[in-house]
Design an enzyme around this catalytic site. Structure first.
Site, PDB file in Angstrom:
ATOM      1  N   ASP A   1      12.462 -63.896 -43.605  1.00 57.62           N
ATOM      2  CA  ASP A   1      12.249 -64.275 -42.217  1.00 57.62           C
ATOM      3  C   ASP A   1      12.782 -63.182 -41.265  1.00 57.62           C
ATOM      4  OD1 ASP A   1      11.618 -66.722 -40.486  1.00 57.62           O
ATOM      5  OD2 ASP A   1      13.664 -66.291 -39.829  1.00 57.62           O
TER       6      ASP A   1
ATOM      7  N   ASP B   1      11.441 -68.916 -49.073  1.00 56.59           N
ATOM      8  CA  ASP B   1      11.746 -68.286 -47.799  1.00 56.59           C
ATOM      9  C   ASP B   1      13.221 -67.889 -47.837  1.00 56.59           C
ATOM     10  OD1 ASP B   1      11.256 -67.692 -44.954  1.00 56.59           O
ATOM     11  OD2 ASP B   1       9.693 -69.215 -45.142  1.00 56.59           O
TER      12      ASP B   1
ATOM     13  N   HIS C   1       2.618 -71.176 -40.412  1.00 58.23           N
ATOM     14  CA  HIS C   1       3.189 -72.329 -39.715  1.00 58.23           C
ATOM     15  C   HIS C   1       3.610 -72.004 -38.286  1.00 58.23           C
ATOM     16  CE1 HIS C   1       6.342 -69.820 -41.145  1.00 58.23           C
ATOM     17  NE2 HIS C   1       7.229 -70.477 -40.416  1.00 58.23           N
ATOM     18  N   ASP C   2       3.367 -70.778 -37.846  1.00 56.07           N
ATOM     19  CA  ASP C   2       3.772 -70.384 -36.486  1.00 56.07           C
ATOM     20  C   ASP C   2       2.592 -70.153 -35.554  1.00 56.07           C
ATOM     21  OD1 ASP C   2       6.494 -70.314 -37.126  1.00 56.07           O
ATOM     22  OD2 ASP C   2       6.397 -68.236 -37.807  1.00 56.07           O
TER      23      ASP C   2
ATOM     24  N   GLU D   1       8.874 -60.549 -43.174  1.00 56.73           N
ATOM     25  CA  GLU D   1       8.197 -60.894 -41.926  1.00 56.73           C
ATOM     26  C   GLU D   1       8.673 -59.890 -40.884  1.00 56.73           C
ATOM     27  OE1 GLU D   1       7.685 -64.368 -38.548  1.00 56.73           O
ATOM     28  OE2 GLU D   1       9.592 -64.000 -39.505  1.00 56.73           O
TER      29      GLU D   1
END
Ligand code: NOJ
Length: 513
Positions: free
Chosen positions: A204, A101, A320-321, A259
């Site tokens: 991100d 990430d 994970h969100d 993202e």
């Protein structure tokens, strides 16, 4: 601009690991890098091509690692740089890529860059972050709101009598990519990890790095809403993406998936291209109800919009969100069918660790809530076996997902009919059949409650049918077809009869193929 027929920069399957929740070997109840290394053979057995690790950097963990305090070190809860090197080497020995990430929009407020920046208005790093004078009434410089908190996206810093911008938590100040030194320092992070052998990055909220220098108020229709999902400035972001792409292309080359957390796949596609991102997430399926009509529209739309700019799409059912796919669709059979769709659609599939076990969100009692964004349920630990702590050395930091005594990796490896075996089989099919990887795709009308699409290349055609109902459904197709894979195992190897069982997804080939 890349031609729609160009081979994609990456055509494999990415498996997302949330390191805190994967496997703890140290006994502190938090997953670690050694835990990931210990499971590499299992992941090779499963058949994924790349592992994306959510942040492993040193961090105070206000946002569980998305607040980076040192980009060039591993947080002690996860291990050491030597553990990262060992993991990368062990993965490469097994032909697995490792992606990290990359958090380009903000750092931790504990990062030495921010500590310097906030120390004085004259500090050389002052401009590495976004500082503005108070509004005439002493309040925040504009009306932007932060994600997670019902609060302004600006925090006042008494020492220097200015506000700093943070589109997420106050502990996550936004950096200023318009500053050339900051930009170079952020590119250095990529260089550092590429040199250590990292093959790719997930960037991100990268659509937020290009800021409007005027910092105008949000218009009334979006004012008061956390900003991550709106009000981006592509023309300010593109030059930074070009610099990122140049850095990625220099040997050792690496790929990046951005993202781009915007609701419209057409907007997302504009961030992908020859000199921009290799790939970008589009989350349409995560936000879609489990209904054939929605999926059909989304698949057609994404295909059109990504083809229009020559970009290769991605597909994501969990991360994970967001609440896990098995919890969203509600039926185990539907989660299995969804997995078949994810892996056979044209584009790069991203699998969220645990979805291959059909895990549902954990129920989190109020006194165990730890995430400021309400996302603990989907971050519950992975149960590896049926023992008391399911293979974990320590008591995990979050409660287990439902029925870990059944939904665990060891139990499902022993059961050929399990979701785990289904996932492995559909991944193997994708790997073996070029039409399912890079073939053209055509959505066809078969029945209202069925999504049907063809994947074709020189080697032949596969036809995928997904029944969104929990009852049998007629789905006639012309020609003679054989079932090579069925999400419930029913009818495999036999002729397709024109009828799908409840929640069934099938992959068909022509009977003489
Ligand atoms: C998106 C990440 O996926 C999420 O977990 C994080 O909280 C925000 N970006 C802020 O970094």
């Amino acid at each position: 601009m890349a031609d729609a027929m160009d081979p994609p920069a990456f055509e494999g399957v990415v498996y997302q690991i949330y390191p805190r929740s994967f496997l703890d070997t140290s006994g502190d109840g938090i997953g670690d890098l050694a835990g990931i290394s210990a499971k590499l053979d299992h992941l090779v057995w499963l058949g994924v091509d790349a592992l994306w690790l959510s942040p492993i950097y040193r961090s105070p963990m206000a946002d569980f690692g998305y607040d980076v305090a040192d980009h060039t070190d591993v947080d002690p809860v996860f291990g050491t740089l030597a553990d990262a090197d060992a993991l990368i080497a062990a993965a490469h020995e097994r032909d697995l890529q490792v992606w990290l990430d990359y958090v380009p929009n903000h750092t931790s407020d504990q990062h030495p860059w921010f500590q310097a920046s906030r120390s004085s208005r004259d500090d050389p790093k002052r401009d590495w972050y976004v500082w503005r004078d108070p509004a005439p009434d002493g309040g925040p410089p504009n009306n932007w709101r932060a994600a997670f908190a019902e609060a302004p996206a600006w925090t006042y810093d008494e020492a220097t009598d200015q506000y700093y911008l943070h589109q997420f938590l106050p502990e996550q100040p936004d950096v200023n990519w318009a500053n050339p030194q900051l930009r170079e320092a952020m590119l250095d992070v990529l260089r550092f990890w590429k040199d250590r052998g990292i093959d790719g990055f997930r960037a991100d909220v990268v659509h937020l790095i290009g800021k409007d220098p005027a910092y105008p108020d949000d218009p009334p229709e979006v004012a008061g809403v956390g900003r991550a999902g709106h009000h981006h400035l592509p023309e300010a972001t593109a030059p930074h993406l070009r610099a990122i792409r140049e850095t990625l292309e220099l040997p050792p080359a690496a790929v990046m998936v951005g993202e781009i957390n915007l609701p419209d796949a057409a907007q997302v596609a504009t961030y992908v291209g020859e000199d921009l991102l290799h790939l970008a997430f589009q989350f349409s399926l995560i936000y879609s109800p489990w209904r054939a009509g929605y999926w059909r529209d989304i698949v057609g739309y994404v295909q059109r919009e990504f083809d229009a700019v020559g970009a290769w799409p991605t597909w994501v059912l969990g991360n994970h969100d967001n609440s896990r796919v098995a919890s969203r669709v509600g039926r185990a059979g539907a989660a299995r069918a969804a997995m078949v769709g994810l892996v056979t659609l044209r584009g790069v599939p991203f699998l969220y660790a645990g979805d291959e076990l059909g895990l549902e969100d954990a129920v989190i009692p109020p006194d165990r809530v730890v995430d400021p964004g309400g996302r603990d349920g989907e971050r519950a630990p992975i149960p590896w076996d049926g023992s008391e702590r399911h293979g974990w050395a320590g008591e995990p930091w979050l409660p287990w997902p439902p029925v870990p005594e059944i939904r665990n990796a060891a139990a499902q490896r022993a059961d050929e009919g399990s979701m785990l075996h289904l996932t492995r089989r559909v991944l193997a099919l994708r790997r073996a059949e070029s039409s399912l990887r890079t073939g053209e795709q055509e959505v066809i009308d078969v029945a209202d409650d069925v999504l049907a699409f063809r994947r074709t290349d020189d080697s032949g055609t596969h036809l995928v049918l997904i029944n969104f109902l929990d009852e049998p459904t007629d789905a006639e197709v012309t020609g003679d077809w054989r079932i090579v894979l069925a999400s419930d195992g029913a009818g495999e190897g036999g002729s397709y009869t024109g009828r799908l069982s409840p929640d069934q997804a099938v992959v068909l080939v022509t009977a003489n193929g």
